[in-house]
Write a protein that holds these residues in place. Structure first.
Motif, PDB file in Angstrom:
ATOM      1  N   GLU A   1       2.247   1.984  -3.620  1.00  0.00           N
ATOM      2  CA  GLU A   1       1.495   2.247  -4.681  1.00  0.00           C
ATOM      3  C   GLU A   1       1.037   3.688  -4.039  1.00  0.00           C
ATOM      4  OE1 GLU A   1      -1.107  -1.077  -5.762  1.00  0.00           O
ATOM      5  OE2 GLU A   1      -1.444  -0.179  -4.236  1.00  0.00           O
TER       6      GLU A   1
ATOM      7  N   LEU B   1      -3.028   5.453 -10.183  1.00  0.00           N
ATOM      8  CA  LEU B   1      -3.331   3.980 -10.661  1.00  0.00           C
ATOM      9  C   LEU B   1      -3.880   3.741 -10.637  1.00  0.00           C
ATOM     10  CD1 LEU B   1      -0.169   2.072  -8.381  1.00  0.00           C
ATOM     11  CD2 LEU B   1       0.567   3.015 -10.150  1.00  0.00           C
TER      12      LEU B   1
ATOM     13  N   LYS C   1      -8.058  -3.974  -2.875  1.00  0.00           N
ATOM     14  CA  LYS C   1      -9.344  -3.120  -3.718  1.00  0.00           C
ATOM     15  C   LYS C   1     -10.146  -2.876  -2.552  1.00  0.00           C
ATOM     16  CE  LYS C   1      -8.567  -1.615  -8.170  1.00  0.00           C
ATOM     17  NZ  LYS C   1      -9.610  -1.551  -9.636  1.00  0.00           N
TER      18      LYS C   1
ATOM     19  N   GLU D   1       2.042   6.951  -6.496  1.00  0.00           N
ATOM     20  CA  GLU D   1       1.382   7.669  -7.720  1.00  0.00           C
ATOM     21  C   GLU D   1       2.048   9.324  -7.039  1.00  0.00           C
ATOM     22  OE1 GLU D   1      -3.151   5.555  -6.842  1.00  0.00           O
ATOM     23  OE2 GLU D   1      -2.168   6.518  -5.378  1.00  0.00           O
TER      24      GLU D   1
ATOM     25  N   GLU E   1       1.088  -0.801  -0.194  1.00  0.00           N
ATOM     26  CA  GLU E   1      -0.028   0.062   0.222  1.00  0.00           C
ATOM     27  C   GLU E   1       0.588   1.710   0.153  1.00  0.00           C
ATOM     28  OE1 GLU E   1      -3.429   1.839   2.966  1.00  0.00           O
ATOM     29  OE2 GLU E   1      -2.535   0.572   3.699  1.00  0.00           O
TER      30      GLU E   1
ATOM     31  N   LYS F   1      -4.863  -1.421  -8.534  1.00  0.00           N
ATOM     32  CA  LYS F   1      -4.203  -1.398  -7.037  1.00  0.00           C
ATOM     33  C   LYS F   1      -4.186  -2.450  -7.197  1.00  0.00           C
ATOM     34  CE  LYS F   1      -4.637   3.115  -5.790  1.00  0.00           C
ATOM     35  NZ  LYS F   1      -5.051   4.348  -4.402  1.00  0.00           N
TER      36      LYS F   1
END
Length: 290
Positions: free
Chosen positions: A274, A284, A290, A278, A271, A287
């Motif tokens: 990511e 993105l 979700k 971003e 997490e 992911k």
């Protein structure tokens, strides 16, 4: 039509040819980088270029262009090839010269090439985790140089492929070093351990991002050696690389890691990773969580 860069010139990829006396072709006399692209933007480009320069300097190659010029060339290449999600591969060799083990004279110029490739994020594997196997690390003692000499890595990766595994985890006398194309992490009692970035492993760019987000989020992580026994008793394990990102390891040599599912610390790191993507490259589309 796809394009490549050869010695500063944008040409059709089909026209990008290697001379038979290029020292990269004959000796593996060069270094390379693989840079991830998300939303048409290069992720951690500065870090990749710094490592590229350092690797080249380590084998006495002076890059023919500045980091700023290389960045501009790669940005133009990504735009020309309309690459949204994938990689940029680039390498520099010592150049073209009659075959001789010693370095050629100073009038031989290094050769630089770059091209792009569409590569999607491995979302299915990132969600479920991957199987791995263990093999002896037979490589040379300067694994910190991102050299074109990858035969040891290839042999390890092939062993993994033949065993139905995603990656081969390498060790020297029971001490885990790294994967054939990744860095390795274990988690025990919420604390993360990974091999120090010394001459026995490649200093991974993704690894460094993970260390940074751990520090920012007060997640305990130590760069210290660990053994195959430590790996076998870990609560969680994961590997990292430019294309694999933060990849959960759920099995080693047929034995489950923890409960055989991606663990909570690994998921938290996915997490945070990511979020860093971003921050640098924009939102993105898909992911992991979700």
């Amino acid at each position: 039509m796809k394009f490549a860069i050869l010695n500063g010139e944008m040409i059709k990829r089909s026209d990008a040819k290697v001379d038979v006396e290029d020292r990269g072709y004959q000796f593996g006399d060069g270094v390379y980088e693989v840079i991830r692209v998300y939303n048409g933007k290069m992720f951690t480009i500065n870090e990749h270029l710094e490592r590229f320069v350092k690797s080249a300097e380590s084998i006495c190659i002076t890059l023919p262009y500045t980091k700023k010029k290389i960045t501009t060339l790669l940005e133009e290449l990504i735009l020309k090839n309309n690459l949204q999600e994938g990689i940029v591969y680039m390498q520099v060799t010592r150049g073209v010269a009659p075959r001789n083990h010693s370095f050629p004279t100073d009038n031989v110029l290094p050769s630089l090439v770059a091209y792009t490739k569409e590569v999607t994020r491995p979302l299915a594997s990132l969600k479920t985790g991957v199987k791995t196997m263990v093999t002896e690390d037979i490589r040379w003692l300067r694994c910190d140089i991102k050299s074109l000499n990858l035969l040891g890595n290839l042999l390890a990766k092939q062993k993994a492929a033949e065993s139905g595994c995603f990656e081969a985890i390498q060790h020297r006398s029971q001490e885990v070093t790294e994967g054939s194309s990744s860095n390795i992490f274990i988690i025990k009692d919420g604390s993360i351990t990974t091999h120090p970035s010394n001459h026995l492993i490649l200093k991974g760019i993704t690894k460094d991002v993970i260390l940074q987000v751990c520090e920012s989020n007060k997640i305990v992580v130590e760069e210290q050696t660990f053994t195959l026994e430590d790996l076998a008793s870990a609560d969680e394990a994961f590997l990292s690389s430019t294309t694999a990102e933060v990849m959960p390891i759920i099995e080693v040599d047929g034995k489950r890691v923890g409960d055989g599912l991606p663990g909570p610390v690994t998921k938290r790191l996915q997490e945070l990773f990511e979020q860093e993507i971003e921050r640098q490259c924009g939102a993105l589309k898909d992911k992991i969580l979700k």
